[in-house]
Design a protein around this motif. Structure first.
Motif, mmCIF file in Angstrom:
data_model
loop_
_atom_site.group_PDB
_atom_site.id
_atom_site.type_symbol
_atom_site.label_atom_id
_atom_site.label_comp_id
_atom_site.label_asym_id
_atom_site.label_seq_id
_atom_site.Cartn_x
_atom_site.Cartn_y
_atom_site.Cartn_z
ATOM 1 N N VAL A 96 -17.425 15.633 10.332
ATOM 2 C CA VAL A 96 -17.839 15.185 9.114
ATOM 3 C C VAL A 96 -17.776 13.737 8.784
ATOM 4 O O VAL A 96 -19.096 12.937 8.486
ATOM 5 C CB VAL A 96 -16.937 15.910 8.098
ATOM 6 C CG1 VAL A 96 -17.265 15.173 6.535
ATOM 7 C CG2 VAL A 96 -17.397 17.350 7.772
ATOM 8 N N ILE A 97 -16.883 13.211 9.601
ATOM 9 C CA ILE A 97 -16.830 11.622 9.633
ATOM 10 C C ILE A 97 -18.075 10.939 10.218
ATOM 11 O O ILE A 97 -18.764 10.148 9.755
ATOM 12 C CB ILE A 97 -15.450 11.262 10.324
ATOM 13 C CG1 ILE A 97 -14.267 11.525 9.191
ATOM 14 C CG2 ILE A 97 -15.551 9.720 10.381
ATOM 15 C CD1 ILE A 97 -12.787 11.436 9.607
ATOM 16 N N ILE A 146 -21.922 17.498 3.849
ATOM 17 C CA ILE A 146 -20.670 16.529 4.184
ATOM 18 C C ILE A 146 -19.726 17.086 3.324
ATOM 19 O O ILE A 146 -18.449 17.187 3.674
ATOM 20 C CB ILE A 146 -21.075 15.428 4.279
ATOM 21 C CG1 ILE A 146 -22.002 14.915 5.377
ATOM 22 C CG2 ILE A 146 -19.685 14.602 4.035
ATOM 23 C CD1 ILE A 146 -22.516 13.521 5.439
ATOM 24 N N TRP A 193 -16.202 18.917 4.181
ATOM 25 C CA TRP A 193 -14.927 18.346 3.947
ATOM 26 C C TRP A 193 -13.579 18.651 3.236
ATOM 27 O O TRP A 193 -12.960 18.835 3.540
ATOM 28 C CB TRP A 193 -15.278 16.652 3.604
ATOM 29 C CG TRP A 193 -13.845 15.846 3.512
ATOM 30 C CD1 TRP A 193 -13.079 15.644 2.259
ATOM 31 C CD2 TRP A 193 -13.212 15.280 4.479
ATOM 32 N NE1 TRP A 193 -12.121 14.985 2.632
ATOM 33 C CE2 TRP A 193 -12.199 14.478 4.055
ATOM 34 C CE3 TRP A 193 -13.585 15.083 5.813
ATOM 35 C CZ2 TRP A 193 -11.315 13.851 4.840
ATOM 36 C CZ3 TRP A 193 -12.925 14.445 6.672
ATOM 37 C CH2 TRP A 193 -11.663 13.688 6.173
ATOM 38 N N ARG A 204 -13.529 18.035 10.554
ATOM 39 C CA ARG A 204 -13.256 16.774 9.669
ATOM 40 C C ARG A 204 -13.767 15.915 10.498
ATOM 41 O O ARG A 204 -14.491 14.624 9.839
ATOM 42 C CB ARG A 204 -11.807 16.768 9.272
ATOM 43 C CG ARG A 204 -11.174 17.478 8.281
ATOM 44 C CD ARG A 204 -11.242 16.919 6.793
ATOM 45 N NE ARG A 204 -11.117 18.012 5.729
ATOM 46 C CZ ARG A 204 -9.828 18.039 5.095
ATOM 47 N NH1 ARG A 204 -8.838 17.192 5.490
ATOM 48 N NH2 ARG A 204 -9.939 18.880 4.331
#
Length: 166
Positions: A15-16, A54, A58, A12
């Motif tokens: 992904v950010i 993405i 997520w 995660r």
């Protein structure tokens, strides 16, 4: 936390980072297309493919974590560190990463802004937009680094909105 949970958090966070990078790419796209005779389709296709990746990462980090970790019958001991400390550490880490990118940009724009007028003409719209983006990056980085506990508390409250307290 188990290794599986730690890997999910790591995915995660990745992904950010990727999403923040994608925002920067998307912001630079109009200027790139305007200054070149290249078709916009390849750029848009790569942006859309990245956005799809993405979203998939997520929504399904546990699936990827399960694929990456070997399945075994060995019992894994959870970490003694509470989840709240891991979460705060992630926010501080993301904040430091954003600051590491923003501070050199702010120094660059400060040098340009303080240079004699004869050296540099007025800033173009794209330069002004980049300056504003650098200031926003600096603000986000400082907020994440210095206010990790408060941001984490806000996110926890947001996750519980509409859920009856037991």
């Amino acid at each position: 936390m188990t290794p599986h949970q730690i890997l999910i958090v790591g995915i995660r966070v990745l992904v950010i980072f990727w999403f923040l990078s994608l925002i920067g790419q998307a912001a630079a796209l109009p200027g790139t297309i305007q200054n070149t005779d290249i078709s916009a389709k390849p750029f848009l296709i790569t942006l859309v493919l990245q956005l799809v990746a993405i979203v998939v990462l997520w929504l399904f980090p546990a699936t990827l974590a399960s694929k990456l970790l070997r399945a075994s019958n060995v019992q894994v001991q959870p970490s003694a560190v509470p989840f709240d400390e891991w979460r705060d550490l992630v926010f501080v880490g993301v904040g430091v990463f954003v600051l590491a990118r923003a501070i050199p940009d702010i120094i660059y724009w400060s040098i340009l802004a303080l240079a004699p007028e004869s050296s540099f003409p007025d800033f173009s719209f794209e330069q002004q937009a980049n300056l504003v983006l650098s200031l926003i990056d600096l603000t986000i980085g400082l907020t994440l680094t210095l206010g990790a506990k408060g941001i984490a508390a806000l996110i926890q409250k947001g996750r519980r909105v509409g859920v009856p307290q037991t």
